[in-house]
Design an enzyme around this catalytic site. Structure first.
Site: not given
Length: 729
Positions: A190, A357, A437, A472-475, A542
């Site tokens: 990250w 967001d 998370r 489109w997020d994928c954390n 990020d």
């Protein structure tokens, strides 16, 4: 061992009869030849991979001198194109199968091949078959002549009575015989993505792999470079550049054998994935895309950039939207009025779109932080009483488009979705749950879950057809690895989950083909060309500190065109100027995530001008050829230039990162210009009231001079930048 016979099986003698023709298969681009040949034993071998041969007669000269004995044995090992486990090759195989009788050997013999035209190139299809078991492997190669790119994948199927177990399943195998090999890999975490490091490959295996399942490229990215005979260099030397189109666990194996030859094996990582393949089911491996450049990695990058824009990246030839995001400005703390005002700021800034967001959804468990709400994709009524329709309307009134953030593959345990469907989440109920998370990954191997995830997009679009963009997020990676849906077939999970993700992405693209989408994964942990068939761009990191971004964007640019790489201007590293932050972001797909009220009048005027310049110069920056000129890894500076296809327009981005005191400054020599054209040089992106201090500003030079002599553009001040526009006279 009792031999298994099957209807229509070819005998070894028949296979060898085919081989007597000395079948040669040539897979070519305008710059590269990959030559395969059937040996006398009926099996298929690579005989050449390198710079394209000019004379057809030379193609047949290659031979590994492989001869079959009367018992079918061979007297010498060769570079088998798709080597099976258990044969006489003692190194890493491409495929490993456990058959119904427990036998683990696989010998593949050539059956037939064909070619057919496809968009931009030629597809070669090769059929192989085991002589003792009803197992077939089909190899596919698509060669793109102009782009000098080849993509390849394999298909495995069988007709044994019961399922077979696949424990290794590579996309391809490539071989090299050179004096030395140097690997450049791209490690990550990250906020520090695409970090480049190099090493010489010695005898034995070097493996790059990931076991994260989802957010799979968090620690290492699915691409690499191999320098042949020398370390990878920007503008000279032979280099193999390869990338795997797979959004899940991957594995690259680089093996130097006892004879000093290198085999490169790109594949899905078979970790915890012994795959049970049913009769007549086809197992398709990911596409491996590669280019072989004899002019260094810079040319290899341009090959891949052009190929991606033409054939792989969603809307690769279209324009890109500039935007203002609210995340760095508001976090979770916003309401309808605040967002409406930010939309007006977006219009004032001059960008095309406002992007909302995280934090807009959840009612029983409102999304106030990252502990709750994921999975409940209903707008938070207390925060946004007018819902998404009111936001779309407000954006329209402000004169900008509206985009929205989603993370549909994930769920918080504190959500209505998890309360109703705990079995939809990947987790092991027999063990203490570990949350990354504060969330879990939904089990996309389950078709019902696929429908639900697709429905997140569909429901938003049905209610709000004017939504213009999705982020489109994928954390989270997969934790607590167990699929309630697959039950006793847990070896399928990592693979079937990714296939389920693709099923959803395909449906979205089919039904909403004109909606741009940003691929995000806690930063740049999703960056592969299979996912990018369905997304117009990806979020590199990020980390928006411009100093860090210089390195991140340099690394990703090795494989991805600028229009696929999102870069935003934020408040990270306030020690740098707004100009420097904006100039760094402008070399990619430009966006902003910063409050205009935090800017001075001059800073705002500068940003407005920079946005207008970027839009005007999109044809060069987004669709032109990129040349990496000065590396931040080798100097205290960085420079990149773009040249439009007609060579009439060019843009130079130059950054002084952290110069040493009174260090020697070298001219920047541009590349890709027409040597016979004359170019006017003009510095743009200047702060109001500040004149250019560059000697070259306003001057005219031939392209030849600019490429051979160059211009002074670097300075001694830390985090200083210059953007130069060059126009052919």
């Amino acid at each position: 061992m009792k031999k298994i016979l099957f209807a229509g099986a070819l005998t070894l003698a028949a296979l060898q009869m085919n081989a007597e023709e000395s079948k040669v298969i040539r897979i070519s681009t305008d710059q590269t030849d990959l030559i395969l040949k059937v040996g006398e034993n009926g099996r298929l071998y690579q005989t050449y991979l390198g710079e394209k041969l000019l004379h057809e007669a030379d193609v047949n000269r290659f031979s590994w001198d492989i001869h079959a004995g009367s018992d079918g044995s061979i007297s010498q090992r060769g570079w088998e194109v798709y080597s099976g486990s258990g044969n006489e090759d003692y190194f890493e195989p491409a495929v490993a199968i456990t058959h119904n009788d427990g036998n683990t050997s696989t010998y593949l013999y050539y059956v037939s091949s064909s070619t057919s035209p496809v968009e931009g190139g030629t597809q070669t299809t090769i059929n192989l078959r085991d002589d003792k078991y009803p197992v077939d492997v089909t190899l596919h190669y698509v060669a793109y002549p102009k782009e000098n790119v080849i993509k390849t994948w394999s298909e495995i199927k069988h007709q044994e009575k019961k399922p077979i177990i696949l424990s290794t399943y590579a996309s391809t195998m490539l071989y090299f015989c050179r004096s030395s090999y140097y690997l450049t890999e791209f490690s990550s975490d990250w906020a520090k993505e695409a970090r480049m490091s190099s090493q010489q490959l010695q005898f034995g295996k070097k493996v790059i792999d990931t076991k994260l399942g989802s957010r799979a490229a968090m620690h290492t990215h699915p691409f690499f470079e191999v320098g042949l005979d020398q370390s990878v260099s920007e503008n000279q030397g032979d280099v193999l550049m390869g990338t795997l189109g797979w959004t899940g666990n991957f594995r690259f194996t680089f093996e130097v054998d006892n004879a000093g030859s290198l085999r490169v094996i790109p594949a899905i990582n078979p970790y915890a994935s012994n795959y049970e393949l049913k009769k007549d089911e086809v197992f398709t491996t990911p596409e491996f895309i590669f280019t072989l450049s004899n002019q260094g990695s810079s040319q290899g990058s341009r090959n891949l950039h052009e190929w991606a824009r033409n054939y792989s990246l969603k809307d690769g030839k279209g324009t890109r939207l500039t935007l203002l995001n609210n995340w760095e400005n508001t976090g979770f703390d916003f309401n309808q009025e605040i967002l409406a005002n930010l939309m007006k700021e977006a219009k004032h800034l001059g960008v095309d779109m406002f992007l909302l967001d995280d934090g807009w959804f959840g009612n029983k468990y409102p999304r106030k932080d990252d502990h709750a709400g994921l999975g409940d994709w209903e707008v938070t009524h207390s925060k946004l009483p007018g819902g998404v329709p009111a936001l779309v309307k407000a954006a329209k009134e402000a004169g900008v488009k509206f985009g929205i953030w989603i993370e549909p593959e994930m769920v918080n345990p504190k959500s209505e979705l998890f309360e109703k469907h705990p079995d939809w989440a990947i987790h092991d109920a027999n063990r203490k749950t570990y949350y990354y998370r504060n969330q879990l990954v939904l089990d996309l191997s389950n078709p019902a879950v696929q429908d639900y995830v697709y429905g997140v997009v569909e429901n938003l679009m049905k209610e709000n057809p004017e939504i213009a963009f999705f982020k489109w997020d994928c954390n989270s990676p997969i934790t607590n690895i167990y699929s309630p849906y697959l039950k006793d077939k847990q070896g399928q999970l990592y693979i079937d989950h990714v296939r389920g993700v693709y099923n959803v992405m395909k449906r979205v693209k089919e039904n909403y083909p004109n909606v741009p989408m940003m691929l995000c994964s806690g930063g740049g942990a999703r960056c592969d060309y299979e996912a990018l068939k369905y997304f117009t761009e990806f979020w590199c990191s990020d980390n928006t500190d411009p100093v860090e971004r210089v390195y991140i964007q340099w690394g990703f640019s090795q494989f991805f065109p600028a229009k696929a790489m999102c870069a935003h201007v934020t408040s990270w590293n306030k020690n740098t100027s707004v100009k420097f932050r904006t100039d760094v972001a402008s070399m990619c797909k430009l966006g902003f995530d910063i409050g205009l009220k935090d800017m001075t009048a001059d800073e705002l005027a500068y940003c407005q001008d920079a946005v207008a310049n970027w839009k005007r110069l999109q044809p060069a920056i987004m669709d032109g050829d990129q040349y990496r000129l000065v590396s931040p890894y080798e100097t205290n500076h960085m420079a990149v230039n773009y040249v439009s296809k007609d060579q009439k327009k060019a843009v130079l981005f130059a950054y002084d990162v952290y110069p040493r005191f009174q260090e020697k400054l070298i001219n920047v020599k541009l590349q890709g210009l027409d040597p016979n054209k004359t170019y006017k040089v003009e510095e743009i992106n200047l702060m109001p009231g500040v004149d250019s201090a560059l000697k070259s500003n306003g001057q005219t030079y031939t392209g030849d001079y600019l490429m051979k002599v160059g211009i002074e553009v670097f300075g001694f001040a830390a985090t200083q930048s210059h953007v130069l526009e060059l126009t052919a006279m």
